[in-house]
Scaffold this motif. Structure first.
Motif, short mmCIF file in Angstrom:
data_model
loop_
_atom_site.label_atom_id
_atom_site.label_comp_id
_atom_site.label_asym_id
_atom_site.label_seq_id
_atom_site.Cartn_x
_atom_site.Cartn_y
_atom_site.Cartn_z
N ASP A 264 -29.29 9.75 -36.16
CA ASP A 264 -30.15 9.16 -35.22
C ASP A 264 -29.84 7.76 -35.29
OD1 ASP A 264 -31.26 11.64 -35.32
OD2 ASP A 264 -33.29 10.97 -36.10
N VAL A 265 -30.15 7.09 -34.42
CA VAL A 265 -30.22 5.60 -34.36
C VAL A 265 -31.60 5.04 -34.25
CG1 VAL A 265 -29.34 3.68 -33.11
CG2 VAL A 265 -27.96 5.81 -33.08
N THR A 266 -31.97 4.38 -35.24
CA THR A 266 -33.14 3.69 -35.52
C THR A 266 -33.14 2.04 -35.55
OG1 THR A 266 -34.01 5.76 -36.63
CG2 THR A 266 -35.35 3.97 -36.93
N LEU A 267 -33.97 1.58 -34.96
CA LEU A 267 -34.13 0.12 -35.07
C LEU A 267 -35.39 -0.18 -35.98
CD1 LEU A 267 -33.90 -2.95 -32.68
CD2 LEU A 267 -36.04 -2.66 -33.91
N ARG A 268 -35.10 -1.09 -36.87
CA ARG A 268 -36.21 -1.26 -38.20
C ARG A 268 -36.56 -2.79 -38.20
NH1 ARG A 268 -32.88 1.39 -42.83
NH2 ARG A 268 -31.58 -0.39 -42.21
#
Length: 298
Positions: A264-268
Motif C-alpha cells: 500500500d501507499v500511505t501518507l502519514r
C-alpha cells in the motif's frame, strides 16, 4: 552551566559554523566564541577543536550537546508549567502543507475564534523540509508535515512528532487508460512507458515512485514536477503523464484513481514541535484540537 551557553553549543553541533550560529541567535561570532569558551571553563574540559579555519566539537563537546537537548527541554517545560493554568493567549505560528491547512488548520481556526478568541493562528504554507527548517530556526512554533510509509521521515533529536492520522494514496491516470486489479507493482508496470509527475517542492512522493518502479523492474521517466494536486490532475487530463494522488479526495473529470495494494501507499501526517515547547498553553491547546480532529476521522 549557563543555559544560554548550552543553547549556543547545541546550535553549533547542528549548524557546524560559529557564523551560522551567530546569525541564527542574532549575536556576533565573537560572542559565540567567547560564550562557548566560558562554557568549556564551566565544564572543565575542551569542547572545540580546530580543523583549518573551522572548528568542530570534541567528543566531550558532542556529549554535552546531547545533554543540552534534555536540559533545555526541561527548562522550557518548567517555564511553560508555571503558566499552564492560565487561559491560552497569543499568536501561534504554524507552517503546514496545503492539505493540512485546508483539512486541519482551518477547522481549528474556526474553533479558536468561537471558543478561544485570545489564541490566533499565523499560518504559513510550506512543504515538510521547509516547515522543519523554520521550526529549527524558531521562526514557527508548530510544523504540520508528512511522509509516506515507503519513504519515512527522520526527525532531528531536538524535535517531537505527534501522529495526526494517515491517508491512502493511489495512482492517478487518464480515464480509460488504466484497468483495475493486481498489486501496486502490477499497476506501476502497466505505466512503465508513460511520463511521471511528482512534487516540485518535496521529494517524498518521488521516492515512493522510484521505490515501486524499481520493484516493478523499471526506471520511471520523471518528466514533470508540480506542487498543486489540482495542477497534477490537470496535467493528467492533458495526457502529460501519471502521478500519485490521495484516495480520500474527489478526482477531476478525466482522471481515474487506481488503488495501490501490496504494498500500500500511505501518507502519514504529523504535528512537530521543538522539544519542551508543547506545554505552552496556546500550543498545547492547538495540539489537543488537532489530535481530537484526527481521532474523529478514524
Amino acid at each position: 552551566m549557563d543555559p544560554r551557553r548550552l543553547e549556543l553549543l547545541l546550535q553549533l553541533s547542528r549548524l557546524g559554523s560559529m557564523r551560522e550560529v551567530a546569525e541564527t541567535m542574532n549575536v556576533t561570532t565573537s560572542t559565540v566564541s567567547q560564550q562557548i569558551a566560558a562554557l568549556a571553563r564551566e565544564a572543565g574540559t575542551e569542547l572545540l577543536e580546530h580543523e583549518g579555519r573551522r572548528v568542530r566539537l570534541t567528543p566531550a563537546g558532542r556529549r554535552l550537546a546531547d545533554h543540552a537537548v534534555n536540559v533545555l527541554a526541561a527548562l522550557e517545560a518548567a517555564r511553560a508549567d508555571l503558566d499552564s493554568t492560565t487561559e491560552p493567549a497569543g499568536t501561534l505560528r504554524v507552517a503546514a502543507f496545503a492539505t493540512a491547512v485546508r483539512q486541519a488548520l482551518l477547522p481549528v481556526a474556526r474553533t479558536l475564534a468561537e471558543q478561544h478568541p485570545q489564541v490566533v493562528l499565523s499560518i504559513h504554507e510550506h512543504e515538510p523540509a521547509e516547515a522543519l527548517e523554520l521550526l529549527a530556526g524558531d521562526d514557527v512554533d508548530l510544523a504540520l508535515t508528512y511522509d509516506y510509509n515507503l519513504a519515512p521521515a527522520r526527525f532531528d533529536r531536538t524535535l517531537v512528532s505527534q501522529p495526526l492520522g494517515s491517508t491512502e494514496w493511489g495512482l492517478g491516470v487518464p480515464t480509460g487508460e488504466g484497468r483495475r486489479g493486481g498489486t501496486a507493482l502490477d499497476t506501476f508496470g502497466r505505466f512503465r512507458d508513460r511520463d511521471w509527475i511528482v512534487n516540485s517542492r518535496n521529494t517524498a512522493d518521488e521516492e515512493v515512485v522510484l521505490t515501486l518502479a524499481s520493484l516493478a523492474d523499471f526506471s520511471p521517466r520523471v518528466a514533470h514536477r508540480a506542487d498543486s494536486l489540482d495542477l497534477v490532475q490537470d496535467m493528467i487530463v492533458a495526457g502529460l503523464g501519471v502521478g500519485l494522488l490521495p484516495a480520500g479526495q474527489p478526482t477531476a473529470r478525466g482522471v481515474t484513481l487506481l488503488r495501490l495494494r501490496r504494498p500500500d501507499v500511505t501518507l502519514r501526517a504529523y504535528a512537530v514541535t521543538r522539544r519542551g515547547r508543547s506545554l505552552w498553553p496556546p500550543l498545547a491547546l492547538v495540539l489537543r484540537l488537532l489530535e481530537d480532529a484526527s481521532l474523529s476521522r478514524e
